[in-house]
Design an enzyme around this catalytic site. Structure first.
Site, PDB file in Angstrom:
ATOM      1  N   HIS A 123     -10.861 -64.204 -39.104  1.00 30.18           N
ATOM      2  CA  HIS A 123     -12.130 -63.610 -38.454  1.00 30.18           C
ATOM      3  C   HIS A 123     -13.161 -63.860 -39.334  1.00 30.18           C
ATOM      4  CE1 HIS A 123     -14.596 -60.729 -36.534  1.00 30.18           C
ATOM      5  NE2 HIS A 123     -15.220 -60.421 -37.390  1.00 30.18           N
ATOM      6  N   ASP A 181     -13.277 -48.785 -30.277  1.00 27.95           N
ATOM      7  CA  ASP A 181     -14.372 -49.629 -30.901  1.00 27.95           C
ATOM      8  C   ASP A 181     -15.297 -50.033 -29.888  1.00 27.95           C
ATOM      9  OD1 ASP A 181     -15.328 -51.256 -32.978  1.00 27.95           O
ATOM     10  OD2 ASP A 181     -14.946 -52.964 -31.467  1.00 27.95           O
ATOM     11  N   ARG A 219     -23.307 -47.128 -31.968  1.00 27.60           N
ATOM     12  CA  ARG A 219     -23.966 -47.820 -33.105  1.00 27.60           C
ATOM     13  C   ARG A 219     -25.158 -48.625 -32.689  1.00 27.60           C
ATOM     14  NH1 ARG A 219     -19.439 -50.841 -35.913  1.00 27.60           N
ATOM     15  NH2 ARG A 219     -20.964 -51.510 -37.393  1.00 27.60           N
ATOM     16  N   SER A 256     -14.377 -51.653 -37.358  1.00 27.75           N
ATOM     17  CA  SER A 256     -14.372 -52.086 -36.194  1.00 27.75           C
ATOM     18  C   SER A 256     -13.917 -53.580 -36.356  1.00 27.75           C
ATOM     19  CB  SER A 256     -16.120 -52.323 -35.909  1.00 27.75           C
ATOM     20  OG  SER A 256     -16.156 -53.125 -34.774  1.00 27.75           O
ATOM     21  N   LYS A 273      -9.604 -53.947 -34.605  1.00 24.45           N
ATOM     22  CA  LYS A 273      -9.402 -54.955 -33.670  1.00 24.45           C
ATOM     23  C   LYS A 273      -8.268 -55.847 -33.914  1.00 24.45           C
ATOM     24  CE  LYS A 273     -13.670 -55.837 -32.790  1.00 24.45           C
ATOM     25  NZ  LYS A 273     -14.971 -56.073 -32.733  1.00 24.45           N
TER      26      LYS A 273
END
Lengths: 434, 434
Positions: free
Chosen positions: A82, A161, A168, A183, A187
């Site tokens: 990620h 999320d 947010r 978050s 995921k």
């Protein structure tokens, strides 16, 4: 237990119990806690933080707010990567086939571009026919048979999320280390992976502009992973200037295809290799980084990574002929070059400005509902430290609409700084967190 | 200008401009800013505060969120008093007629009880027939002709406060100095008054339990008034034990009637006089506190304050015979006495606990929609510093339902502490802020 009690505690710097956090996230996802209470909680967390223990439970509760994937019947080790997002950050598209070609399973769930950074899904969709919507059973099947998938997040995964992120976004609580890290990690952990490599970008084009904040984010995410018994490590990598040459959609995908043929800019190639090394070592198929490097290089020279990417393109309904003929990717109808106004050394090639210019051209989204034009884009020809002469091109811009080109050029004019002396060279890999 | 920009600024400790604050309050009142954004702002303000300038504009914007009153055709000087709330704090009911009898106009808008403190409207409604709902034109007429009114807040006055208060109540953002002070001051300044005396309670039964916080609140409110060109001063007064003897509704009203006849407990009488002195001096009808005291005492001895109260009762449809016959006020059907378990000195007579016990009896509200029983109540016989013998009554409790009595008695058992030595005497008037 009432939300007000939890709000008062967090407001006053106290900590919430595991049970309280689970109840809060579950109730919010079930619409039993209203947005106006959760937004006050998000602001309190933004300002007073979460402890490591609170954060681990917070992320776990998000992860369990919906379905989770189960790949236990797939014998391969599942590894994902990620990135916190940058400009020209197309690395996943080449990295996933390289790693999958080494025998690991890569269940890659990506996002779309928003703000100044692009999204892997938008870039992949530049390939004619390529379908990023993959339902859970097909996702499972592709991972099992090909060893990789490149799809979007399904609706039923981590619904907390999606709701928290939307809240947010409108309440000034996005750039918070605990909220970002929970978050991302909820995921990724919902993907049932064995190991995860995080690419935490640092610099002018990154979410985190200073190293200290980036390191804190990396440590926080690694901490959540460790508490979840998932192997996680993070590389801190430079994002002051764009990665590689291409900034856009079709042109970034083209650059990845070139990388799979061993012919891509050195910075993008180097970061891809470093991330791949860590994935192979964490995934247990290489003993150390040197061995991993050799394996990854072999996927390029043997063509196995390109073949893996071809399998994925075919399975996801894309036209595999793009691998041989890049002109089958969408092409911008018009081009201009931005010329250097003077001789000198490039002291700044501002990633965020170039990213914003790419969005203005039509390659990204100003609002969530915008369509992306895959054909337009920027080719960055002059990077920091390079010697340039007046009149040489700093960049080539592929455009479609004059008004959008005008807006982009106004920003691009300020994206490069040329000085008399070469700048201090900066490292590409800034650090690592394990 | 977007709410998110303002949220980010306040979150990061910055300040909002006058224009931004006006826009935010106006948009929120007009339903153009959703609760979930305002609640995040309230939490950010709770944690990061508002500067004096921000607060003045915040309070002004609330004040202008709806109608404001205009008493410019009434030649008398308009003076009001506000208490931050305590237990047995019935002072307004005697104070307003005393001050009005001295030639000032007192446009008193009061509230209802919530939590452990009572409300003036509930106490007044113990008088048979007394109507506290007074529309703006009648309010105006009564103030002009009688020189005082005792009514509730009208719906159209300071709607922003009603909405903000409801939101604070459910988001853990009630006990914030800037939010409390702007709530109080916007309502008071909307009354078109020339001067205001604030009674800021300090102690176990008050909103502010320590003197430093109470002083900060007082200074903040005086600052808002000064910026609005309204004369404001604050007395900090003790609220560790209940004021006077009566805690309830009918019994507190009865005690006020006794005060108007010169026959009330010394602590309640003294605080009433001190507040009245300040009102007369600020209102310009007395040169100094000594002269004001003489004038106030004369309203009792001459009976002019009692007459003024009679005028108000008649004008607002109440039965004036209660002034001569207190038994016409609602009476509790049953009574018990709580006996002292040992000899000694009262070292604590805990205002909050006694207040909560009064609510449990049915005299206050656990939820906004609860009905108040005017007849039930507590008579506090033993105050701090007094010598008591085992078996002597600490309090008399007028009750209606056994279950409610039981709940109240459980709390009352812990409300008194008896020690061997007398406690340090504590002052009734702790300080003042001008």
């Amino acid at each position: 237990m009432t939300v007000v009690e939890l709000l008062e505690r967090k407001r006053d710097g106290g900590t919430l119990s595991d049970e309280e956090i689970r109840w809060l996230i579950t109730s919010y996802t079930a619409d039993e806690v209203p947005d106006y209470q959760m937004s006050a909680m998000l602001m309190a967390i933004f300002l007073n933080g979460l402890t490591g223990d609170e954060l681990a439970v917070w992320a776990e509760s998000m992860l369990h707010s919906g379905d989770t994937l189960d790949f236990s019947d797939i014998p391969m080790t599942k590894v994902d990567k990620h990135s916190t997002g940058g400009v020209g950050d197309k690395l996943s598209i080449a990295l996933a086939p390289m790693v999958a070609a080494c025998g690991l399973a890569v269940p890659m769930m990506s996002g779309r571009g928003l703000g100044h950074t692009g999204g892997t899904l938008d870039k992949l969709e530049a390939i004619p026919g390529f379908r990023t919507q993959v339902d859970p059973s097909e996702f499972h099947h592709l991972l099992k048979t090909i060893g990789m998938v490149m799809g979007g997040q399904t609706e039923t995964l981590v619904p907390a999320d999606r709701r928290l992120y939307a809240l947010r976004d409108v309440t000034g609580t996005v750039p918070s280390v605990p909220l970002i890290s929970s978050s991302i990690m909820s995921k990724k952990l919902a993907e049932d992976i064995d190991a995860l490599v995080l690419d935490v970008k640092v610099g002018k084009g990154a979410f985190m502009q200073d190293e200290e904040q980036a390191r804190l984010l990396a440590e926080t995410m690694v901490g959540i992973g460790t508490r979840h018994d998932t192997k996680v490590m993070a590389l801190l990598t430079a994002m002051d200037e764009p990665l590689g040459t291409a900034v856009g959609n079709a042109n970034e995908t083209a650059e990845c295809i070139e990388m799979l043929k061993g012919d891509a800019p050195p910075d993008a190639t180097e970061v891809t290799y470093r991330l791949g090394e860590e994935m192979l070592v964490l995934g247990g198929v290489a003993a150390d980084n040197a061995e991993a490097r050799t394996m990854l290089e072999a996927t390029i020279t043997s063509g196995s990574a390109l073949e893996k990417f071809e399998e994925v393109i075919v399975a996801q309904d894309g036209d595999p002929r793009v691998l041989e003929d890049l002109s089958l990717l969408p092409q911008a109808p018009e081009f201009v070059e931005l010329e250097a106004p003077r001789d000198g050394y490039i002291t700044e090639c501002h990633a965020r400005r170039i990213g914003v210019a790419g969005v203005q051209l039509g390659g990204g989204r100003l609002r969530k509902e915008d369509e992306v034009d895959p054909a337009v884009g920027i080719w960055v020809f002059a990077k920091e430290g390079e010697r340039i002469e007046r009149g040489q091109p700093l960049a080539r811009i592929g455009w479609r609409e004059g008004a959008k080109l005008g807006a982009a050029m106004e920003i691009l004019e300020d994206a490069w700084t040329i000085g008399d002396e070469p700048p201090e060279p900066k490292p590409l890999i800034i650090g690592e967190v394990r």
